[in-house]
Design an enzyme around this catalytic site. Structure first.
Site, mmCIF file in Angstrom:
data_model
loop_
_atom_site.group_PDB
_atom_site.id
_atom_site.type_symbol
_atom_site.label_atom_id
_atom_site.label_comp_id
_atom_site.label_asym_id
_atom_site.label_seq_id
_atom_site.Cartn_x
_atom_site.Cartn_y
_atom_site.Cartn_z
ATOM 1 N N ASP A 196 0.895 -1.202 0.037
ATOM 2 C CA ASP A 196 0.082 0.021 -0.015
ATOM 3 C C ASP A 196 0.805 1.057 -0.024
ATOM 4 O OD1 ASP A 196 -2.249 -1.797 0.348
ATOM 5 O OD2 ASP A 196 -2.057 -1.794 2.504
ATOM 6 N N GLU A 250 -11.203 0.252 -3.274
ATOM 7 C CA GLU A 250 -10.414 0.748 -2.349
ATOM 8 C C GLU A 250 -9.202 1.388 -2.702
ATOM 9 O OE1 GLU A 250 -9.403 -3.145 -0.473
ATOM 10 O OE2 GLU A 250 -8.159 -3.630 -2.092
#
Length: 491
Positions: free
Chosen positions: A26, A189
């Protein structure tokens, strides 16, 4: 540095090798002048949110961690693959800002931090309980409004939601609203809002964080939407191909000083027989970005990567920011002493670990243990999946924990009396090519004697599940150990 300038024939490139390998998922990036700064998710490990610095998006050095205090992240309550998800790092008005989500937080998880410099000090958390979800992004409009865009399941399927906030207080200035529902792939997301040529470009992940993972984009003239989907969505993916890097997603874009653009994103390197096994977690990759008709077009970077950049030889003259522990801060149970790092027994699964970053490697650990102590040198994926060498009661044994069940793989007398304070022991764990069609085998040795071999499939995400990757280090179950040296060398 352009891809053409960085490419050298025959050298590994960023097309297939991560720029920050190992359990560093991420990624979020920002640029301040000629300097790039990047952060990653850290889940249940503390200190949390590693901070990286680079001048070229290829060579990275860890310069610290954001979350170093319980007031910022009370890690003790985080389960395996719980805790800190998907941070966003931005620089605005001379200050660094970081927003992330703590999925164990009863209020929904968003936590906002700031610092005058990347090294800190970073503030305590400002909580945003009205914004329920994960993966928050920060963006400032031309009139100074601060927008948080995040993933939420408030009315069912995941979508990108948004609200304006006061970043100094955390006060939410309006009711949250849905701004984008994705392209239909599901699991929307990791949204990031980026300005380019009069457009607000929304870059997000879809398709789930497994083999179907993709980067999708949408855009609007207004940061509040409505957003139109790119005609070439998914904009970047390796799904359903034989590319050695899979699960691409969670991209964040950055403009270089020369006006060219790049993206950082996560990916994995599966190995072995179907379904393929990735063991070092989701890693940070870099891609080139061109703008075509106002849309970002991604291509794998061919930048040449440094060789053997991730070897470790640590004698603990200081505590490097690479060292982490699940759910408990290292300073609570370990301390630097003249000969190394002294580690107390905790009995709660905490230990001193570093992320593994090569596909094959050898980890050598040199330590003393106090009489009556029980000490593990081990590879850990999570609390229920680990393998290593256990020193106790005058013997060294190879121990494998799979699904929470502890298995003795083999044992043997140590060359020295285990438990004698003056005896230095040399423990070794090596990742070697698999003999079973898995990602690797783990060879466990003590004081020059091989004790056993563990099939690496059982320390993979495909078997154990979750979002983290392998770490290696020392856990003291009972008593005390002096860790003199840890060396991790790419094979």
């Amino acid at each position: 540095m352009s891809a053409a300038e960085a490419t050298t024939a025959g050298s590994p490139t960023a097309a297939t090798v991560p720029v920050i390998p190992g359990f560093h998922p991420d990624p979020s990036v920002c640029r301040v002048g000629d300097d790039y700064y990047l952060v990653n998710s850290s889940f249940e490990y503390v200190p949390g949110v590693p901070i990286w610095h680079s001048r070229d998006l290829v060579h990275w050095t860890q310069v610290g961690n954001v979350l170093t205090r319980d007031a910022q992240f009370p890690a003790a309550r985080a389960g395996d693959s719980g805790g800190i998800y998907a941070p966003t790092l931005r620089h605005h008005d001379g200050r660094f800002w970081l927003i992330t989500s703590d999925v164990t937080d009863e209020h929904g998880g968003h936590r906002l931090f700031s610092a005058p410099a990347i090294e800190g000090p970073w503030s305590d958390a400002i909580e945003l309980p009205e914004l329920r979800g994960i993966d928050p992004d920060l963006a400032w409009t031309d009139d100074g409004e601060c927008l948080v865009t995040y993933c939420s399941w408030t009315d069912g399927a995941s979508a990108a939601w948004q609200a304006a906030i006061d970043p100094d207080t955390g006060r939410v200035l309006e009711a949250p609203r849905k701004v984008w529902t994705g392209t239909g792939l599901g699991h929307t997301e990791g949204p990031h809002l980026v300005r380019h040529d009069g457009w607000w470009v929304l870059v997000a992940a879809e398709g789930g964080t497994e083999r179907g993972h993709v980067v999708s984009v949408a855009r609007s003239r207004d940061p509040r939407g409505p957003f139109e989907n790119a005609p070439h969505n998914p904009a970047y993916t390796h799904r359903s191909t034989e590319h050695p890097v899979q699960n691409l997603g969670h991209a964040d874009l950055v403009e270089r000083p020369d006006g060219s653009w790049a993206a950082v994103h996560l990916g994995v390197r599966p190995r072995g027989m179907t379904p393929g096994y990735h063991v070092n977690g989701r890693e940070t990759f870099v891609a080139e970005v061109d703008w075509v008709d106002g849309w970002p077009v991604f291509t794998a970077s061919e930048a040449t990567l440094p060789e053997r950049a991730w070897d470790v030889d640590d004698r603990f003259e200081a505590l490097h920011p690479r060292w982490v522990s699940p759910r408990r801060r290292i300073e609570e149970f370990a301390r630097l002493v003249p000969d190394g790092l002294e580690v107390d027994g905790t009995g709660d699964g905490s230990g001193v670990y570093a992320r593994l970053q090569s596909e094959h490697w050898t980890a050598s650990i040199e330590l003393d243990i106090d009489p009556g102590s029980v000490v593990h040198a081990e590879v850990r994926l999570d609390e229920r999946h680990r393998a290593g060498v256990r020193l106790a009661g005058g013997r060294a044994s190879a121990v494998w924990t799979v699904g929470g069940h502890v298995i003795d793989v083999g044992d043997g007398a140590s060359d020295g009396p285990v438990g004698a304070g003056a005896s230095v022991h040399h423990l070794e764990i090596a990742s070697v090519p698999s003999s079973t069609g898995g990602p690797d085998d783990l060879v466990l040795s003590a004081d020059g004697r091989r004790l056993g071999i563990v099939d690496g499939r059982y320390l993979s995400t495909e078997v154990a599940a979750g979002f983290t990757g392998r770490v290696v280090g020392v856990r003291v179950e009972r008593g005390r150990a002096l860790v003199r040296r840890v060396a991790i060398v790419e094979a």
